[in-house]
Design an enzyme around this catalytic site. Sequence first.
Site, PDB file in Angstrom:
ATOM      1  CG  HIS A  27      -7.150  12.846   8.563  1.00  0.00           C
ATOM      2  ND1 HIS A  27      -6.458  12.713   9.387  1.00  0.00           N
ATOM      3  CD2 HIS A  27      -7.115  14.383   8.103  1.00  0.00           C
ATOM      4  CE1 HIS A  27      -5.647  13.707   9.868  1.00  0.00           C
ATOM      5  NE2 HIS A  27      -5.977  14.787   8.874  1.00  0.00           N
ATOM      6  CG  HIS A  30       2.209  11.754   5.954  1.00  0.00           C
ATOM      7  ND1 HIS A  30       0.979  11.300   5.444  1.00  0.00           N
ATOM      8  CD2 HIS A  30       1.765  12.935   6.492  1.00  0.00           C
ATOM      9  CE1 HIS A  30       0.072  12.206   5.388  1.00  0.00           C
ATOM     10  NE2 HIS A  30       0.400  13.172   6.151  1.00  0.00           N
TER      11      HIS A  30
HETATM   12  O1  LIG Z   1      -2.632  13.844   5.672  1.00  0.00           O
HETATM   13  C1  LIG Z   1      -3.500  14.527   6.004  1.00  0.00           C
HETATM   14  O2  LIG Z   1      -4.410  14.185   5.980  1.00  0.00           O
HETATM   15  C2  LIG Z   1      -3.194  16.120   6.544  1.00  0.00           C
HETATM   16  C3  LIG Z   1      -4.158  16.798   7.178  1.00  0.00           C
HETATM   17  N1  LIG Z   1      -3.751  18.020   7.339  1.00  0.00           N
HETATM   18  C4  LIG Z   1      -2.585  18.553   7.334  1.00  0.00           C
HETATM   19  C5  LIG Z   1      -2.326  19.831   7.755  1.00  0.00           C
HETATM   20  S1  LIG Z   1      -3.549  20.710   8.495  1.00  0.00           S
HETATM   21  O3  LIG Z   1      -4.650  20.790   7.394  1.00  0.00           O
HETATM   22  O4  LIG Z   1      -3.919  19.993   9.674  1.00  0.00           O
HETATM   23  O5  LIG Z   1      -3.061  22.104   8.561  1.00  0.00           O
HETATM   24  C6  LIG Z   1      -1.214  20.256   7.762  1.00  0.00           C
HETATM   25  C7  LIG Z   1      -0.051  19.667   7.189  1.00  0.00           C
HETATM   26  C8  LIG Z   1      -0.387  18.357   6.692  1.00  0.00           C
HETATM   27  C9  LIG Z   1      -1.360  17.804   6.764  1.00  0.00           C
HETATM   28  C10 LIG Z   1      -1.804  16.367   6.403  1.00  0.00           C
HETATM   29  O6  LIG Z   1      -0.694  15.590   5.757  1.00  0.00           O
END
Ligand SMILES: O=C(O)c1cnc2c(S(=O)(=O)O)cccc2c1O
Length: 443
Positions: free
Chosen positions: A117, A338
């Site tokens: 992340h 976000h």
């Molecule tokens: O910013 C991030 O690191 C991050 C991680 N995962 C995401 C997922 S998902 O992989 O959890 O399905 C779905 C939509 C947005 C995401 C996101 O913005």
Amino acid sequence: GSFSESLNDKWNRSSPFNFFLTKAKGIDNKYNANQSVHIKEILSESFGELVQSAQFNYKIDVDWLVQCYPESFRSKPLLIVHGFKGREKQDLESEAAKYDHIGFCQARLDIAYGTHHSKMMLLKYTDGIRVVIHTANLVHGDWHQKTQGVWISPLFPILLGQGSGESDTKFRKDLIDYLTAYNHPKLRSWIEMIKTHDFSDCRVHLVASVPGRHTDISKDKWGHLKLRKLLKQVEPSCKQWPIVGQFSSIGSLGAKSEDWLCSEWLSSLSTMGQTLVEKSQLRLVFPSVDNVRLSLEGYPAGGSLPYSIHTAKKQTYLHSFLHVWKSDRNGRTQASPHIKTYMRMSPDGENLAWFACTSANLSKAAWGVLEKKGYQLMIRSYEIGVLFLPKSFSKEVFKIKDDNFLVPFDLPPTPYEKSDHPWIWDIPHVNKPDTHGMKWCPN
Ligand SMILES: O=C(O)c1cnc2c(S(=O)(=O)O)cccc2c1O
């Protein structure tokens, strides 16, 4: 030109906090001025003569990223640090095949459901290194109409003479420990480079997570136990002050609030020596369905707010803690969040005992969960963020107005109405149309 000077001026004006929000298209432009930045500004020639860079992230659109660098920098070595495996790794690498200046570092993810992340830029210039820690993916949409957080470090010069090169916050050592945890040959040269630079001007602390089952002296190096250790430095006078958590996704936190949220996790965030804090003092900010529906993007903003019905229905107790996304102070109520931020605020919302901006959402995977009766802290994902402690700025508290401290949303936060529901991304939202007249029907 005026554009480039404005960037350096902007950074100087943002001192000593150097914390920004990303520019958002479609809001009143007076809110896209001083404390707002765009990725192309960060990578622009005005910030220094780039030699090489490293981009740590989760979602990466390689073509889009390359065109964010000025033409003259598009041949400087670029290392992309990600957590993809198998097909997704292949897709990423083939997207970059046509660029011979791009290399990859796949971060090990040995514990299931972990993700990479962390969102960070390491920028090596001819005259120093700059570190950028932020919350935006390297895709157009994350830098278009959302609210994201960006901390831009000072330019750390080459270490000359006998100075330690370290700051009171031990940021350089913590960054080196974080990069070392990847145990990847391609990060070794970055680690060596960081060791030769002078980080003594750094005023923030690093709060990061690396996957593992951390014990002994490593137990409080990462996740919420690192935060707990750092918050022991907070003024005890703030002990009745509420804790505010704001995030763009929520993990499975357990059947009761006492399972993790209001015990282990809240104990860390309310630390200043003693632990206990009333549940009433925990306020969680997560977009409601209407926040998403009425956002600049409309329901598609919810594509970046992956809270699933499967998880939500197991923890309806969370609802009583939830507050809406409202950022009239920054003209960003419609710029869907976000960003992830955590803070301790005075009851009137005028002062802060501390403030953190991180990639970490409200989840055990990100912050860690104690196992074996507290013997180990299990973390699944890589996360990275910065903590602002008043004492690092020779203050007792941050006076938001007087200190011009940028807070991403309105304080005190506004509780959900009875009619408000948390955004859930994998159920239909068809009762009312969004800002674009559309409905949301996930398959
Ligand atoms: O910013 C991030 O690191 C991050 C991680 N995962 C995401 C997922 S998902 O992989 O959890 O399905 C779905 C939509 C947005 C995401 C996101 O913005």
